[in-house]
Design a protein around this motif. Structure first.
Motif, PDB file in Angstrom:
ATOM      1  N   SER A  78       0.821  -1.211   0.000  1.00  0.00           N
ATOM      2  CA  SER A  78       0.000   0.000   0.000  1.00  0.00           C
ATOM      3  C   SER A  78       0.851   1.255   0.000  1.00  0.00           C
ATOM      4  O   SER A  78       1.972   1.270   0.494  1.00  0.00           O
ATOM      5  N   THR A  79       0.271   2.322  -0.529  1.00  0.00           N
ATOM      6  CA  THR A  79       0.924   3.626  -0.464  1.00  0.00           C
ATOM      7  C   THR A  79       0.609   4.259   0.897  1.00  0.00           C
ATOM      8  O   THR A  79      -0.271   3.805   1.630  1.00  0.00           O
ATOM      9  N   THR A  80       1.324   5.324   1.167  1.00  0.00           N
ATOM     10  CA  THR A  80       1.083   6.083   2.398  1.00  0.00           C
ATOM     11  C   THR A  80      -0.382   6.519   2.447  1.00  0.00           C
ATOM     12  O   THR A  80      -1.052   6.335   3.473  1.00  0.00           O
ATOM     13  N   GLN A  81      -0.873   7.083   1.354  1.00  0.00           N
ATOM     14  CA  GLN A  81      -2.247   7.605   1.329  1.00  0.00           C
ATOM     15  C   GLN A  81      -3.275   6.497   1.509  1.00  0.00           C
ATOM     16  O   GLN A  81      -4.304   6.699   2.177  1.00  0.00           O
ATOM     17  N   GLU A  82      -3.032   5.333   0.938  1.00  0.00           N
ATOM     18  CA  GLU A  82      -3.979   4.220   1.099  1.00  0.00           C
ATOM     19  C   GLU A  82      -4.098   3.805   2.561  1.00  0.00           C
ATOM     20  O   GLU A  82      -5.202   3.520   3.045  1.00  0.00           O
ATOM     21  N   VAL A  83      -2.976   3.784   3.263  1.00  0.00           N
ATOM     22  CA  VAL A  83      -3.013   3.432   4.692  1.00  0.00           C
ATOM     23  C   VAL A  83      -3.746   4.514   5.475  1.00  0.00           C
ATOM     24  O   VAL A  83      -4.611   4.204   6.311  1.00  0.00           O
ATOM     25  N   VAL A  84      -3.449   5.771   5.184  1.00  0.00           N
ATOM     26  CA  VAL A  84      -4.128   6.869   5.883  1.00  0.00           C
ATOM     27  C   VAL A  84      -5.628   6.819   5.610  1.00  0.00           C
ATOM     28  O   VAL A  84      -6.444   6.950   6.538  1.00  0.00           O
ATOM     29  N   ASP A  85      -6.016   6.618   4.369  1.00  0.00           N
ATOM     30  CA  ASP A  85      -7.439   6.539   4.035  1.00  0.00           C
ATOM     31  C   ASP A  85      -8.119   5.376   4.753  1.00  0.00           C
ATOM     32  O   ASP A  85      -9.252   5.502   5.213  1.00  0.00           O
ATOM     33  N   ALA A  86      -7.428   4.254   4.872  1.00  0.00           N
ATOM     34  CA  ALA A  86      -7.988   3.103   5.590  1.00  0.00           C
ATOM     35  C   ALA A  86      -8.186   3.414   7.062  1.00  0.00           C
ATOM     36  O   ALA A  86      -9.197   3.033   7.656  1.00  0.00           O
TER      37      ALA A  86
END
Length: 163
Positions: free
Chosen positions: A149-157
């Motif tokens: 995952s990208t940084t943003q994908e983890v944050v969005d999750a």
């Protein structure tokens, strides 16, 4: 270093006399790191000068899963700052920036520490719970935690997991 270390130890010893109910112990930093790896349960709180704190924090981060998961805070009488607790391998790592794959967990957990420090424990609990849920589900993890995952994908999750 001998002068600075001596002053630091002298100050610690003086403060320790004011709190006889708290066990005070001194240990050389290289032995401390070895003991942290072999018997981490023996440590509760450590007080170190900055350089030694970095060595100990990076050792602890290695035990805990890497620098991307270790929050940190520096709290003084009048000011506090919360940041990723260890930095080995991250500072100046252009690949993480270009690929947008830096692990945001340490910063998110540091934010929870800040919220708790600012007397917002329920918000801190919510954030910590969401981070733990996302990590334990395993769907969104950065490369250092075995994911893609990208940084943003983890944050969005994590944002999606906030209750």
């Amino acid at each position: 270093m001998k002068l600075a270390d001596g002053l630091f130890l002298e100050s610690c010893r003086e403060v320790a006399t004011k709190y006889p109910g708290i066990k005070y112990n001194e240990i050389i930093v290289d032995n401390c790191c070895m003991q942290l790896v072999s018997k981490p349960e023996q440590f509760d709180v450590m007080v170190t000068p900055n350089l030694y704190g970095n060595l100990v924090a990076n050792t602890a981060a290695g035990i805990a899963g890497g620098t991307g998961v270790m929050p940190g805070g520096n709290v003084g009488a009048d000011h506090a700052i919360f940041e990723q607790g260890a930095s080995a391998g991250n500072v100046g790592n252009e690949n993480l920036l270009e690929q947008k794959t830096a692990n945001p967990v340490a910063l998110l957990l540091s934010s929870a520490m800040m919220l708790r420090h600012l007397q917002f424990p329920s918000f801190a609990d919510r954030l910590e719970t969401a981070v733990k849920l996302v990590i334990s589900e395993g769907r969104y993890r950065t490369k250092d935690l075995g994911g893609s995952s990208t940084t943003q994908e983890v944050v969005d999750a994590v944002i999606g997991a906030l209750d």
